[in-house]
Design a protein around this motif. Structure first.
Motif, PDB file in Angstrom:
ATOM      1  N   ILE A  79       0.843  -1.198   0.000  1.00  0.00           N
ATOM      2  CA  ILE A  79       0.000   0.000   0.000  1.00  0.00           C
ATOM      3  C   ILE A  79       0.881   1.252   0.000  1.00  0.00           C
ATOM      4  O   ILE A  79       0.616   2.215  -0.738  1.00  0.00           O
ATOM      5  N   ALA A  80       1.940   1.250   0.800  1.00  0.00           N
ATOM      6  CA  ALA A  80       2.857   2.401   0.837  1.00  0.00           C
ATOM      7  C   ALA A  80       3.519   2.594  -0.524  1.00  0.00           C
ATOM      8  O   ALA A  80       3.651   3.732  -1.003  1.00  0.00           O
ATOM      9  N   ILE A  81       3.920   1.498  -1.160  1.00  0.00           N
ATOM     10  CA  ILE A  81       4.533   1.586  -2.491  1.00  0.00           C
ATOM     11  C   ILE A  81       3.528   2.164  -3.482  1.00  0.00           C
ATOM     12  O   ILE A  81       3.865   3.010  -4.314  1.00  0.00           O
ATOM     13  N   ARG A  82       2.289   1.734  -3.382  1.00  0.00           N
ATOM     14  CA  ARG A  82       1.239   2.243  -4.273  1.00  0.00           C
ATOM     15  C   ARG A  82       1.027   3.738  -4.065  1.00  0.00           C
ATOM     16  O   ARG A  82       0.871   4.497  -5.026  1.00  0.00           O
ATOM     17  N   LEU A  83       1.020   4.196  -2.825  1.00  0.00           N
ATOM     18  CA  LEU A  83       0.839   5.619  -2.545  1.00  0.00           C
ATOM     19  C   LEU A  83       1.963   6.451  -3.156  1.00  0.00           C
ATOM     20  O   LEU A  83       1.724   7.476  -3.790  1.00  0.00           O
ATOM     21  N   VAL A  84       3.196   5.985  -2.964  1.00  0.00           N
ATOM     22  CA  VAL A  84       4.345   6.702  -3.522  1.00  0.00           C
ATOM     23  C   VAL A  84       4.290   6.663  -5.047  1.00  0.00           C
ATOM     24  O   VAL A  84       4.537   7.671  -5.719  1.00  0.00           O
ATOM     25  N   SER A  85       3.950   5.505  -5.601  1.00  0.00           N
ATOM     26  CA  SER A  85       3.899   5.357  -7.053  1.00  0.00           C
ATOM     27  C   SER A  85       2.799   6.210  -7.688  1.00  0.00           C
ATOM     28  O   SER A  85       2.881   6.567  -8.858  1.00  0.00           O
ATOM     29  N   HIS A  86       1.788   6.547  -6.926  1.00  0.00           N
ATOM     30  CA  HIS A  86       0.715   7.396  -7.418  1.00  0.00           C
ATOM     31  C   HIS A  86       1.165   8.860  -7.506  1.00  0.00           C
ATOM     32  O   HIS A  86       0.795   9.578  -8.431  1.00  0.00           O
ATOM     33  N   VAL A  87       1.963   9.312  -6.545  1.00  0.00           N
ATOM     34  CA  VAL A  87       2.406  10.699  -6.484  1.00  0.00           C
ATOM     35  C   VAL A  87       3.643  10.940  -7.346  1.00  0.00           C
ATOM     36  O   VAL A  87       3.817  12.015  -7.920  1.00  0.00           O
ATOM     37  N   LEU A  88       4.498   9.942  -7.466  1.00  0.00           N
ATOM     38  CA  LEU A  88       5.802  10.095  -8.118  1.00  0.00           C
ATOM     39  C   LEU A  88       5.755  10.559  -9.579  1.00  0.00           C
ATOM     40  O   LEU A  88       6.509  11.467  -9.948  1.00  0.00           O
ATOM     41  N   PRO A  89       4.914   9.999 -10.445  1.00  0.00           N
ATOM     42  CA  PRO A  89       4.990  10.377 -11.867  1.00  0.00           C
ATOM     43  C   PRO A  89       4.838  11.874 -12.146  1.00  0.00           C
ATOM     44  O   PRO A  89       5.525  12.418 -13.004  1.00  0.00           O
ATOM     45  N   SER A  90       3.973  12.545 -11.422  1.00  0.00           N
ATOM     46  CA  SER A  90       3.773  13.973 -11.673  1.00  0.00           C
ATOM     47  C   SER A  90       4.998  14.805 -11.278  1.00  0.00           C
ATOM     48  O   SER A  90       5.224  15.875 -11.832  1.00  0.00           O
ATOM     49  N   GLN A  91       5.787  14.318 -10.351  1.00  0.00           N
ATOM     50  CA  GLN A  91       6.955  15.064  -9.882  1.00  0.00           C
ATOM     51  C   GLN A  91       8.262  14.587 -10.505  1.00  0.00           C
ATOM     52  O   GLN A  91       9.300  15.211 -10.309  1.00  0.00           O
ATOM     53  N   LEU A  92       8.218  13.507 -11.243  1.00  0.00           N
ATOM     54  CA  LEU A  92       9.435  12.888 -11.758  1.00  0.00           C
ATOM     55  C   LEU A  92      10.290  13.793 -12.652  1.00  0.00           C
ATOM     56  O   LEU A  92      11.506  13.855 -12.453  1.00  0.00           O
ATOM     57  N   PRO A  93       9.726  14.510 -13.613  1.00  0.00           N
ATOM     58  CA  PRO A  93      10.589  15.370 -14.445  1.00  0.00           C
ATOM     59  C   PRO A  93      11.366  16.393 -13.616  1.00  0.00           C
ATOM     60  O   PRO A  93      12.569  16.589 -13.816  1.00  0.00           O
ATOM     61  N   TYR A  94      10.692  17.031 -12.679  1.00  0.00           N
ATOM     62  CA  TYR A  94      11.357  18.007 -11.817  1.00  0.00           C
ATOM     63  C   TYR A  94      12.420  17.338 -10.944  1.00  0.00           C
ATOM     64  O   TYR A  94      13.533  17.849 -10.798  1.00  0.00           O
ATOM     65  N   LEU A  95      12.101  16.180 -10.365  1.00  0.00           N
ATOM     66  CA  LEU A  95      13.032  15.498  -9.475  1.00  0.00           C
ATOM     67  C   LEU A  95      14.276  15.018 -10.217  1.00  0.00           C
ATOM     68  O   LEU A  95      15.388  15.115  -9.699  1.00  0.00           O
ATOM     69  N   PHE A  96      14.093  14.494 -11.429  1.00  0.00           N
ATOM     70  CA  PHE A  96      15.258  14.054 -12.200  1.00  0.00           C
ATOM     71  C   PHE A  96      16.179  15.228 -12.523  1.00  0.00           C
ATOM     72  O   PHE A  96      17.389  15.096 -12.512  1.00  0.00           O
ATOM     73  N   ALA A  97      15.581  16.362 -12.823  1.00  0.00           N
ATOM     74  CA  ALA A  97      16.382  17.525 -13.200  1.00  0.00           C
ATOM     75  C   ALA A  97      17.094  18.162 -12.016  1.00  0.00           C
ATOM     76  O   ALA A  97      18.218  18.660 -12.164  1.00  0.00           O
ATOM     77  N   THR A  98      16.479  18.139 -10.860  1.00  0.00           N
ATOM     78  CA  THR A  98      17.038  18.885  -9.723  1.00  0.00           C
ATOM     79  C   THR A  98      17.557  18.019  -8.581  1.00  0.00           C
ATOM     80  O   THR A  98      18.431  18.461  -7.844  1.00  0.00           O
ATOM     81  N   LYS A  99      17.031  16.853  -8.405  1.00  0.00           N
ATOM     82  CA  LYS A  99      17.395  16.014  -7.253  1.00  0.00           C
ATOM     83  C   LYS A  99      17.601  14.575  -7.689  1.00  0.00           C
ATOM     84  O   LYS A  99      16.910  13.659  -7.247  1.00  0.00           O
ATOM     85  N   GLY A 120      13.493  -2.034  -2.886  1.00  0.00           N
ATOM     86  CA  GLY A 120      13.724  -2.820  -1.669  1.00  0.00           C
ATOM     87  C   GLY A 120      12.428  -3.164  -0.962  1.00  0.00           C
ATOM     88  O   GLY A 120      12.261  -4.271  -0.449  1.00  0.00           O
ATOM     89  N   GLY A 121      11.505  -2.219  -0.941  1.00  0.00           N
ATOM     90  CA  GLY A 121      10.205  -2.468  -0.322  1.00  0.00           C
ATOM     91  C   GLY A 121       9.414  -3.531  -1.052  1.00  0.00           C
ATOM     92  O   GLY A 121       8.783  -4.387  -0.436  1.00  0.00           O
ATOM     93  N   LEU A 122       9.465  -3.488  -2.381  1.00  0.00           N
ATOM     94  CA  LEU A 122       8.751  -4.493  -3.163  1.00  0.00           C
ATOM     95  C   LEU A 122       9.351  -5.881  -2.945  1.00  0.00           C
ATOM     96  O   LEU A 122       8.624  -6.853  -2.756  1.00  0.00           O
ATOM     97  N   ARG A 123      10.681  -5.964  -2.915  1.00  0.00           N
ATOM     98  CA  ARG A 123      11.328  -7.259  -2.644  1.00  0.00           C
ATOM     99  C   ARG A 123      10.934  -7.789  -1.271  1.00  0.00           C
ATOM    100  O   ARG A 123      10.620  -8.968  -1.113  1.00  0.00           O
ATOM    101  N   ALA A 124      10.984  -6.920  -0.269  1.00  0.00           N
ATOM    102  CA  ALA A 124      10.644  -7.350   1.096  1.00  0.00           C
ATOM    103  C   ALA A 124       9.188  -7.786   1.182  1.00  0.00           C
ATOM    104  O   ALA A 124       8.870  -8.774   1.848  1.00  0.00           O
TER     105      ALA A 124
END
Length: 178
Positions: free
Chosen positions: A114-134, A147-151
């Motif tokens: 569930i935590a992975i799903r929550l992060v995966s839901h928010v991540l795509p919209s911020q990905l271009p900015y994050l790749f460029a700056t962080k 690591g979370g998915l493996r565990a």
């Protein structure tokens, strides 16, 4: 999920002493069959170190959840709140008290997914900015997701909630199971 307890050297030593003709593999197998998964090389290392106690370590699901919680601060902007900001809820430990080890593993794996799903839901919209700056922080977040998915998958397999992907592909290698 602090209710999940990894095997300790003391427990392994008790099993070692209790079985005839002990070996690291036999001890690991006995502990794994009782629902406490441990690798035989870990038992061998503990024995070589004269069963010296180890520092308290987290269960792999707890460690993965903690890593994801810290890395999620990149998305939320709040390093303290972590995943709580995304989920909007705080889990209660009281309802977990009466569960068996298998049920705890299944529940911890479910919460990780569930935590992975929550992060995966928010991540795509911020990905271009994050790749460029962080870039480094984004890599840390992606590693925490992996690591979370493996565990979570290991926890589900260990809890008996389903067969592993390897077992499924051995049955019919041309079929993809989702």
């Amino acid at each position: 999920m602090s209710l999940l307890k990894p095997v300790t050297p003391e427990e392994a030593k008790r099993v070692w002493v209790s079985i005839p003709n002990p070996s690291a593999r036999r001890v690991a197998k006995a502990l794994t069959q009782s629902g406490r998964r441990v690798h035989h090389s870990t038992i061998a290392r503990w024995r070589a170190q004269d069963w010296r106690p180890v520092a308290d370590s987290l269960h792999p699901l707890d460690a993965a959840r903690q890593a994801l919680d810290v890395a999620a601060g990149l998305l939320t902007g709040d390093p303290v709140a972590g995943l709580k900001v995304l989920s909007g809820e705080d889990s209660s430990q009281q309802e977990l008290e009466g569960l068996s080890n298998r049920e705890l593993l299944r529940e911890a794996s479910r919460e990780m997914l569930i935590a992975i799903r929550l992060v995966s839901h928010v991540l795509p919209s911020q990905l271009p900015y994050l790749f460029a700056t962080k870039t480094m922080e984004t890599a840390t977040l992606l590693n925490a997701l992996t690591g979370g998915l493996r565990a979570a998958v290991d926890g589900l397999v260990q809890s008996g909630a389903g067969r592993s992907c390897r077992e499924r592909s051995a049955i019919n290698p041309t079929t993809i199971h989702l």
